[in-house]
Design a protein around this motif. Structure first.
Motif, PDB file in Angstrom:
ATOM      1  N   MET A   1       0.664  -1.313  -0.237  1.00  0.00           N
ATOM      2  CA  MET A   1      -0.091  -0.139  -0.033  1.00  0.00           C
ATOM      3  C   MET A   1       0.800   1.337  -0.005  1.00  0.00           C
ATOM      4  O   MET A   1       1.975   1.368   0.533  1.00  0.00           O
ATOM      5  CB  MET A   1      -0.857  -0.052   1.335  1.00  0.00           C
ATOM      6  CG  MET A   1      -1.892  -0.995   1.434  1.00  0.00           C
ATOM      7  SD  MET A   1      -3.156  -1.000   2.529  1.00  0.00           S
ATOM      8  CE  MET A   1      -3.758  -2.636   2.788  1.00  0.00           C
ATOM      9  N   LYS A   2       0.209   2.329  -0.623  1.00  0.00           N
ATOM     10  CA  LYS A   2       0.817   3.635  -0.385  1.00  0.00           C
ATOM     11  C   LYS A   2      -0.058   4.661  -0.022  1.00  0.00           C
ATOM     12  O   LYS A   2       0.473   5.532   0.836  1.00  0.00           O
ATOM     13  CB  LYS A   2       1.564   4.038  -2.091  1.00  0.00           C
ATOM     14  CG  LYS A   2       2.883   3.488  -2.555  1.00  0.00           C
ATOM     15  CD  LYS A   2       3.833   3.722  -1.784  1.00  0.00           C
ATOM     16  CE  LYS A   2       5.223   2.713  -2.172  1.00  0.00           C
ATOM     17  NZ  LYS A   2       6.456   3.466  -1.713  1.00  0.00           N
ATOM     18  N   CYS A   3      -1.081   4.753  -0.332  1.00  0.00           N
ATOM     19  CA  CYS A   3      -2.084   5.848   0.109  1.00  0.00           C
ATOM     20  C   CYS A   3      -2.919   5.338   1.025  1.00  0.00           C
ATOM     21  O   CYS A   3      -3.226   6.500   1.774  1.00  0.00           O
ATOM     22  CB  CYS A   3      -2.674   6.372  -1.497  1.00  0.00           C
ATOM     23  SG  CYS A   3      -3.936   5.312  -1.838  1.00  0.00           S
ATOM     24  N   GLY A   4      -3.481   4.459   1.078  1.00  0.00           N
ATOM     25  CA  GLY A   4      -4.511   4.164   2.115  1.00  0.00           C
ATOM     26  C   GLY A   4      -5.818   4.596   1.822  1.00  0.00           C
ATOM     27  O   GLY A   4      -6.661   4.154   2.591  1.00  0.00           O
ATOM     28  N   ILE A   5      -5.947   5.142   0.738  1.00  0.00           N
ATOM     29  CA  ILE A   5      -7.196   5.842   0.517  1.00  0.00           C
ATOM     30  C   ILE A   5      -7.754   5.655  -0.674  1.00  0.00           C
ATOM     31  O   ILE A   5      -8.520   6.414  -1.465  1.00  0.00           O
ATOM     32  CB  ILE A   5      -7.170   7.287   0.697  1.00  0.00           C
ATOM     33  CG1 ILE A   5      -6.200   8.148   0.015  1.00  0.00           C
ATOM     34  CG2 ILE A   5      -7.008   7.749   2.392  1.00  0.00           C
ATOM     35  CD1 ILE A   5      -6.024   9.461   0.154  1.00  0.00           C
ATOM     36  N   GLY A   6      -7.378   4.358  -1.501  1.00  0.00           N
ATOM     37  CA  GLY A   6      -8.026   4.055  -2.754  1.00  0.00           C
ATOM     38  C   GLY A   6      -7.595   4.936  -3.980  1.00  0.00           C
ATOM     39  O   GLY A   6      -8.492   4.843  -4.925  1.00  0.00           O
ATOM     40  N   LYS A   7      -6.547   5.653  -3.917  1.00  0.00           N
ATOM     41  CA  LYS A   7      -6.294   6.243  -5.221  1.00  0.00           C
ATOM     42  C   LYS A   7      -4.967   5.932  -5.770  1.00  0.00           C
ATOM     43  O   LYS A   7      -4.712   6.211  -6.966  1.00  0.00           O
ATOM     44  CB  LYS A   7      -6.042   7.800  -4.523  1.00  0.00           C
ATOM     45  CG  LYS A   7      -7.175   8.261  -3.813  1.00  0.00           C
ATOM     46  CD  LYS A   7      -7.725   9.795  -3.817  1.00  0.00           C
ATOM     47  CE  LYS A   7      -8.512  10.170  -3.005  1.00  0.00           C
ATOM     48  NZ  LYS A   7     -10.090   9.698  -3.461  1.00  0.00           N
ATOM     49  N   CYS A   8      -3.981   5.452  -5.156  1.00  0.00           N
ATOM     50  CA  CYS A   8      -2.711   5.311  -5.801  1.00  0.00           C
ATOM     51  C   CYS A   8      -2.803   3.831  -6.437  1.00  0.00           C
ATOM     52  O   CYS A   8      -1.729   3.612  -7.251  1.00  0.00           O
ATOM     53  CB  CYS A   8      -1.499   5.135  -4.603  1.00  0.00           C
ATOM     54  SG  CYS A   8      -1.365   3.261  -3.657  1.00  0.00           S
ATOM     55  N   GLY A   9      -3.725   2.810  -6.215  1.00  0.00           N
ATOM     56  CA  GLY A   9      -4.301   1.893  -7.189  1.00  0.00           C
ATOM     57  C   GLY A   9      -3.100   0.830  -7.219  1.00  0.00           C
ATOM     58  O   GLY A   9      -3.143  -0.005  -8.158  1.00  0.00           O
ATOM     59  N   ARG A  10      -2.516   0.365  -5.934  1.00  0.00           N
ATOM     60  CA  ARG A  10      -2.014  -0.671  -6.069  1.00  0.00           C
ATOM     61  C   ARG A  10      -2.122  -1.884  -5.191  1.00  0.00           C
ATOM     62  O   ARG A  10      -1.607  -3.120  -5.186  1.00  0.00           O
ATOM     63  CB  ARG A  10      -0.188  -0.492  -5.892  1.00  0.00           C
ATOM     64  CG  ARG A  10      -0.155  -0.044  -4.113  1.00  0.00           C
ATOM     65  CD  ARG A  10       1.379   0.307  -4.037  1.00  0.00           C
ATOM     66  NE  ARG A  10       1.697   1.477  -4.760  1.00  0.00           N
ATOM     67  CZ  ARG A  10       2.694   1.863  -5.421  1.00  0.00           C
ATOM     68  NH1 ARG A  10       3.673   0.938  -5.529  1.00  0.00           N
ATOM     69  NH2 ARG A  10       2.729   3.075  -6.188  1.00  0.00           N
ATOM     70  N   CYS A  11      -3.031  -1.838  -4.184  1.00  0.00           N
ATOM     71  CA  CYS A  11      -3.624  -2.699  -3.143  1.00  0.00           C
ATOM     72  C   CYS A  11      -4.707  -3.491  -3.605  1.00  0.00           C
ATOM     73  O   CYS A  11      -5.100  -4.214  -2.861  1.00  0.00           O
ATOM     74  CB  CYS A  11      -3.965  -2.200  -2.003  1.00  0.00           C
ATOM     75  SG  CYS A  11      -5.342  -1.360  -2.033  1.00  0.00           S
ATOM     76  N   ASN A  12      -5.055  -3.594  -4.917  1.00  0.00           N
ATOM     77  CA  ASN A  12      -6.331  -4.200  -5.106  1.00  0.00           C
ATOM     78  C   ASN A  12      -6.063  -5.717  -5.351  1.00  0.00           C
ATOM     79  O   ASN A  12      -5.153  -6.365  -5.758  1.00  0.00           O
ATOM     80  CB  ASN A  12      -6.824  -3.629  -6.502  1.00  0.00           C
ATOM     81  CG  ASN A  12      -6.191  -3.950  -7.599  1.00  0.00           C
ATOM     82  OD1 ASN A  12      -4.886  -3.549  -7.744  1.00  0.00           O
ATOM     83  ND2 ASN A  12      -6.556  -4.848  -8.735  1.00  0.00           N
TER      84      ASN A  12
ATOM     85  N   VAL B   1      -7.574  -3.318  -1.017  1.00  0.00           N
ATOM     86  CA  VAL B   1      -7.613  -3.725   0.353  1.00  0.00           C
ATOM     87  C   VAL B   1      -7.509  -2.510   1.317  1.00  0.00           C
ATOM     88  O   VAL B   1      -8.090  -2.828   2.580  1.00  0.00           O
ATOM     89  CB  VAL B   1      -6.319  -4.592   0.540  1.00  0.00           C
ATOM     90  CG1 VAL B   1      -6.137  -5.019   1.884  1.00  0.00           C
ATOM     91  CG2 VAL B   1      -6.486  -5.795  -0.434  1.00  0.00           C
ATOM     92  N   CYS B   2      -7.044  -1.527   1.054  1.00  0.00           N
ATOM     93  CA  CYS B   2      -6.823  -0.145   2.037  1.00  0.00           C
ATOM     94  C   CYS B   2      -8.367   0.168   2.084  1.00  0.00           C
ATOM     95  O   CYS B   2      -8.497   0.998   3.390  1.00  0.00           O
ATOM     96  CB  CYS B   2      -6.105   0.794   1.499  1.00  0.00           C
ATOM     97  SG  CYS B   2      -6.525   1.513  -0.063  1.00  0.00           S
ATOM     98  N   ILE B   3      -9.355  -0.160   1.577  1.00  0.00           N
ATOM     99  CA  ILE B   3     -10.796   0.352   1.595  1.00  0.00           C
ATOM    100  C   ILE B   3     -11.572  -0.811   2.258  1.00  0.00           C
ATOM    101  O   ILE B   3     -12.181  -0.648   3.204  1.00  0.00           O
ATOM    102  CB  ILE B   3     -11.111   1.251   0.576  1.00  0.00           C
ATOM    103  CG1 ILE B   3     -10.437   2.491   0.556  1.00  0.00           C
ATOM    104  CG2 ILE B   3     -12.520   1.617   0.742  1.00  0.00           C
ATOM    105  CD1 ILE B   3     -10.681   3.235  -0.759  1.00  0.00           C
TER     106      ILE B   3
HETATM  107  S1  FES Z   1      -3.065   1.667  -0.716  1.00  0.00           S
HETATM  108 FE1  FES Z   1      -3.603   3.027  -2.485  1.00  0.00          FE
HETATM  109  S2  FES Z   1      -5.391   2.278  -3.373  1.00  0.00           S
HETATM  110 FE2  FES Z   1      -5.074   1.188  -1.741  1.00  0.00          FE
END
Ligand code: FES
Ligand code: SF4
Ligand code: SF4
Lengths: 348, 274
Positions: free
Chosen positions: B238-249, B255-257
């Motif tokens: 994860m990078k952003c934690g808020i569903g914007k950086c697009g990598r944790c899906n 997953v972050c949301i």
């Molecule tokens: S951590 Fe960036 S979209 Fe989930």
């Protein structure tokens, strides 16, 4: 709103002159390619500039930006200073309708319940003035297949259409209206002939598009069924993981957050955001070394699934506006139109 | 306008405990926000920790929401940021943003028996569940903890585990025979199968290495647990934690949301992308 007005071409430069206080961007040719740049003295918009290498996205969501600065005192106490952008009003001329529609998609990503203040500050201060694509700027344009058109107003504040010696200028939003009001006397009311020619320009522009995606609406369901398919291995074989497809895409938004030091001890520096891409192998790599998308196949699948399945499921829109850049610029000719065509015929 | 989601809040490290030594060391940090602009969390949520100059890392919050004095993080030294975190001293100030992600539905679980099954550092995310159940003891039925690691020296929270004896069913394990060890010898999933907990009115929560989770779930199924009675957490970069950086899906889930907590019924429907 949409109230069309006529602007003789010779009045274009005087209109731009009236936009004092605005930073003006336009497509310009540089070293043999077209890009959007800030321009000092915009006299005209080339009637036939091809698709710019990069989308104007970079003006609102730059490739690198500072989110905040940090400074640590002798006691080790950090101080953070937020570096919000967007103090300047900007206007971008010559925005292609597909790139403007893409802005409505990044609006979804960077808006929502948790907004992104950096993106939004720039977005609010930027006026998008589009230009109808009388001729498709790329042989790989396919905007109509994904809900757009070469004269789509979506995401634009103003749509201009080139009718030879004059433009039809259509203010789509209040922001656009304001820009016209800076030089009211330069614009005239359209005549019946203007309207007729505009209608023809629109129809012609659509008919000149050469490529298309078949039954795009069926793609989400089809893609969902073939997650495990060896199809992806075959299609991704040539990919050299350069990331060009995503860096040039007007709708892609993935990014990385990293720290940059200007002095090591005590730490002083900035947190920066840079574009990143799902096509890089370490994009998803855990610190343990485990990687859920370890190969080219899983990464190509992610790019297409995100655009033609996940985004549709979440927001009801394709995350692709058919600009064709990822096709034209892929060094190994990976072509999403061809791949998606085969998706239709794939036996899950 | 809502506050800037990328701007961490400052927090001071109030205590550091070395849990595990060796090449894969684990330390437990307790942190308190500087000033009164902190946040409160719920069971299962994570937070993004910042070491300014190094970067950020997403870590699950192992303290219970009932604990108002500090936020606790048990951190395995593995990457750049966690290595820097391990270098820090009490009193040092770091950045925290969050909390992120969904939560264990501990309210819905009231009146049920809880079985918590952890392996290695995987005990951290479920530790908040355990402490929430202990803090509201009368709201839950029987409480059991299965916890194992490679050797007894790799067990996190070993002192606290001593104190838990008698307060709940405690089933500790180590992977292989060890002098002076009177608990179970073998992997965590085998210990679960050995003790045969009943699925009757019970929720099982498991977290640990992916391979352990896989076998724990298989064994729970064998014991008659339904998919809906089994919960786990997943991790992704994860990078952003808020569903914007697009990598944790995982598929269409961020997953972050939408995560990190999933019932097995939900998780098994998602593609294997974690
Ligand atoms: S951590 Fe960036 S979209 Fe989930
Ligand atoms: S542009 Fe082509 S080669 Fe480069 S990452 Fe994208 S698909 Fe792969
Ligand atoms: S996916 Fe390709 S064609 Fe679609 S918007 Fe992005 S770059 Fe353009």
């Amino acid at each position: 709103m949409t109230m069309e007005k006529i602007l003789p071409k010779k009045s274009f430069a005087p209109w731009v002159k009236k936009l004092a206080g605005f930073e003006v961007y336009a497509p310009v040719e540089k070293d043999g390619v077209w890009i959007y740049e800030a321009v000092e003295d915009l006299k005209e918009i080339s009637p036939s500039y091809p698709n710019t290498v990069q989308a104007p996205k970079k003006i609102i969501f730059p490739q690198t930006e500072t989110l905040f600065e940090f400074d640590t005192d002798e006691e080790g106490q950090p101080t953070l200073t937020e570096t919000l952008p967007g103090k300047k009003d900007r206007v971008i001329f010559g925005v292609r309708p597909c790139d403007a529609r893409a802005a409505t998609l990044t609006d979804i990503v960077f808006g929502g319940t948790i907004n992104d203040p950096y993106y939004q500050a720039r977005r609010e201060k930027t006026v998008l003035v589009g230009l109808t694509c009388n001729h498709p700027p790329s042989p790989n344009c396919f905007c109509p297949s994904v809900g757009g058109s070469p004269h789509s107003r979506e995401g634009l504040d103003i749509l201009m259409t080139d009718l030879g010696d004059r433009y039809v200028v259509d203010a789509v939003t209040e922001k656009g209206e304001k820009l016209l009001s800076k030089a009211k006397n330069l614009f005239t009311k359209p005549t019946d002939r203007d309207r007729r020619e505009l209608a023809t320009a629109f129809t012609d522009s659509e008919q000149r598009i050469e490529r298309s995606l078949r039954d795009a609406n069926q793609l989400p369901g089809k893609l969902k069924k073939m997650f495990e398919s060896p199809f992806w291995d075959e299609k991704a074989l040539g990919c050299i993981r350069c990331g060009i497809c995503t860096y040039l895409c007007p709708a892609c938004h993935c990014f990385d957050l990293t720290d940059e030091l200007t002095s090591a001890s005590p730490p002083k520096g900035r947190r920066i955001r840079t574009w990143d891409t799902c096509q890089f192998p370490d994009f998803t790599m855990h610190s343990s070394g485990h990687n859920p998308r370890p190969d080219r196949a899983s990464r190509l699948r992610q790019r297409l699934n995100h655009k033609f399945q996940y985004f549709v499921e979440h927001h009801g829109e394709f995350q692709c506006t058919g600009c064709g850049r990822c096709i034209s610029r892929c060094p190994v000719s990976i072509d999403i139109i061809d791949i998606l065509e085969e998706v239709h015929d794939h036996e899950s | 306008m809502s506050p800037n989601a990328y701007l961490p809040k400052l927090a001071k490290i109030v205590s550091i405990k070395e849990e595990v030594g060796g090449v894969r060391p684990i330390k437990t940090f307790r942190m308190r926000f500087v000033g009164d602009n902190g946040f409160s969390h719920q069971c299962g949520q994570c937070a993004m920790l910042s070491v300014f100059g190094t970067g950020e890392s997403m870590i699950s919050i192992s303290s219970s929401p009932l604990q108002k004095d500090y936020l606790q993080f048990s951190i395995l030294k593995t990457g750049r940021v966690t290595t820097e975190l391990h270098e820090l001293k009490e009193g040092d100030v770091i950045g925290i943003r969050g909390p992120y992600g969904n939560t264990f539905p501990v309210e819905e679980w009231k009146g049920k028996n809880l079985i918590i099954i952890g392996g290695g550092i995987g005990i951290a995310p479920v530790w908040s569940v355990l402490h929430t159940a202990l803090g509201n003891r009368e709201d839950y039925g029987e409480l059991s903890l299965f916890y194992g690691s490679r050797t007894s020296a790799d067990l996190v929270y070993s002192e606290e585990l001593e104190e838990l004896k008698g307060k709940m069913n405690l089933h500790l394990s180590v992977d292989s025979e060890e002098e002076g060890w009177d608990g179970f010898v073998g992997f965590v999933p085998a210990n679960v199968l050995d003790k045969k907990p009943s699925p009757e009115n019970t929720i099982a929560v498991t977290c640990g290495p992916p391979i352990m989770i896989k076998f724990v779930i298989a064994n729970l199924k064998q014991l008659g647990f339904e998919d809906e009675q089994i919960y786990t957490t997943v991790e992704n970069k994860m990078k952003c934690g808020i569903g914007k950086c697009g990598r944790c899906n995982i598929g269409k889930h961020y997953v972050c949301i939408h995560g990190p907590v999933y019932s097995w019924a939900e998780l098994k429907k998602l593609p294997q992308e974690y």
